[in-house]
Design an enzyme around this catalytic site. Structure first.
Site, PDB file in Angstrom:
ATOM      1  N   GLU A  15       0.807  -1.223   0.000  1.00  0.00           N
ATOM      2  CA  GLU A  15       0.000   0.000   0.000  1.00  0.00           C
ATOM      3  C   GLU A  15       0.847   1.282   0.000  1.00  0.00           C
ATOM      4  OE1 GLU A  15      -3.770  -0.363   2.515  1.00  0.00           O
ATOM      5  OE2 GLU A  15      -2.405  -1.727   3.531  1.00  0.00           O
ATOM      6  N   SER A 165      -6.389  -2.450   1.819  1.00  0.00           N
ATOM      7  CA  SER A 165      -6.658  -2.152   0.407  1.00  0.00           C
ATOM      8  C   SER A 165      -7.098  -3.379  -0.377  1.00  0.00           C
ATOM      9  CB  SER A 165      -5.425  -1.521  -0.257  1.00  0.00           C
ATOM     10  OG  SER A 165      -5.172  -0.262   0.305  1.00  0.00           O
ATOM     11  N   SER A 298     -10.318   9.506  -1.956  1.00  0.00           N
ATOM     12  CA  SER A 298     -10.623   8.689  -0.783  1.00  0.00           C
ATOM     13  C   SER A 298     -11.945   9.089  -0.132  1.00  0.00           C
ATOM     14  CB  SER A 298      -9.491   8.784   0.239  1.00  0.00           C
ATOM     15  OG  SER A 298      -8.281   8.294  -0.296  1.00  0.00           O
TER      16      SER A 298
END
Length: 323
Positions: A15, A165, A298
């Site tokens: 990530e 993720s 996000s």
């Protein structure tokens, strides 16, 4: 006097690029009249500050300082944007606590607990938090497909226990696919969790400590174009994220209160983002992120703006709360 803020980004996991995107958004939005922000890349082989001219300056890990052009810089606070290890699993938090440097996320114990999906749901169940039916498996243990399916049913999800993720996650629809899914999950972690499929509306709830109070942000509904909210859906545009979610006021209240309850009971700090699925019209908890993504794409920044809180205010408030 302006405060020196280290924006920790990168990390040691798959990530790290996502984290760098988050860190750069924080860097861009911090109020320069109050803060001197520094982009601190924490990578497995080296830690360094990236200057405006892209020159790297190594971090002294014995005291978390940096010398730039002959000037020694100590940090008043660390803004932690690392996803995965070492910023989301408690290692960085513990290191900074030993040095006496404030940081914007939860404490090391809470970070380690929430990073471990299996331990987290075990802790939350006594508080009445509903979850999927689950089965735990460690690397090296014998896999019994019939036993697993008898407990969780089909379809089910096979997940790496400590990964983010959506790395290491497979939706399994038939028994023949179970063993390959287990092998995929074990590439990410030596522990896995196998969960029953929850059919329903998926939502995400950001909770922040804002102006001294626990605040649940507007709820986001997640509609994935893929089988589930996987990496492509999260970061490559293969999903719709609708804020506020198209759910009833009662459901909104239920899931916000559940997210705040979890935040409070775990004695959290900083930002969190909790995922739920309304299965049989009841909110079932999936997982909590303690260093949620902060890039423009996000969810938590979307929710903050929907609540009327600018990113500059959101990030600045996190720093002041930590200090």
């Amino acid at each position: 006097m302006k405060k020196n803020i280290a924006i920790a980004m990168g990390g040691y996991s798959n990530e790290h690029r996502i984290s760098i995107n988050s860190g750069n958004v924080v860097y861009k939005n911090l109020d320069r009249s109050k803060y001197n922000p520094y982009r601190v890349h924490i990578l497995q082989k080296e830690w360094f500050v990236v200057a405006d001219d892209d020159t790297p300056y190594p971090i002294n890990r014995s005291n978390f300082t940096v010398t730039i052009k002959g000037k020694l810089i100590a940090f008043d606070c660390v803004f932690n944007t690392i996803h995965g290890t070492p910023g989301e699993n408690g290692l960085l938090q513990a290191y900074l606590e030993l040095l006496g440097i404030p940081q914007t996320t939860c404490g090391f114990y809470q970070a380690a607990l929430t990073f471990n999906k299996r331990d987290l749901i075990s802790v939350l169940k006594p508080y009445g938090v509903k979850t999927a039916t689950n089965y735990f498996l460690n690397k090296g243990e014998e896999v019994h497909p019939e036993e697993i399916i008898a407990k969780v049913g089909l379809p089910c999800f096979v997940k790496a226990n400590k990964a983010g993720s959506s790395f290491g996650i497979t939706k399994v629809k038939n028994e023949d696919d179970l063993i390959p899914a287990v092998k995929t999950a074990f590439k990410e972690d030596d522990e896995i969790i196998i969960e029953s499929f929850l059919d329903g509306t998926e939502v995400s709830v950001g909770v922040v400590m804002y102006e001294g109070k626990i605040l649940a942000l507007p709820v986001t509904e997640i509609i994935s174009e893929n089988e589930f909210f996987d990496y492509e859906a999260k970061y490559l545009g293969k999903s719709q994220e609708i804020t506020p979610a198209r759910i009833s006021e009662e459901q909104t209240s239920e899931v916000q209160e559940a997210a705040k309850l979890i935040y409070s009971k775990l004695k959290m700090k900083g930002f969190t983002r909790s995922e739920f699925i309304f299965h049989n019209n009841q909110a079932h908890f999936i997982e909590m992120n303690t260093t949620p993504g902060l890039s423009e794409a996000s969810i938590l920044p979307q929710q903050s703006l929907a609540a009327g809180i600018s990113l500059q205010d959101l990030f600045g408030n996190a720093i002041e709360a930590a200090i």
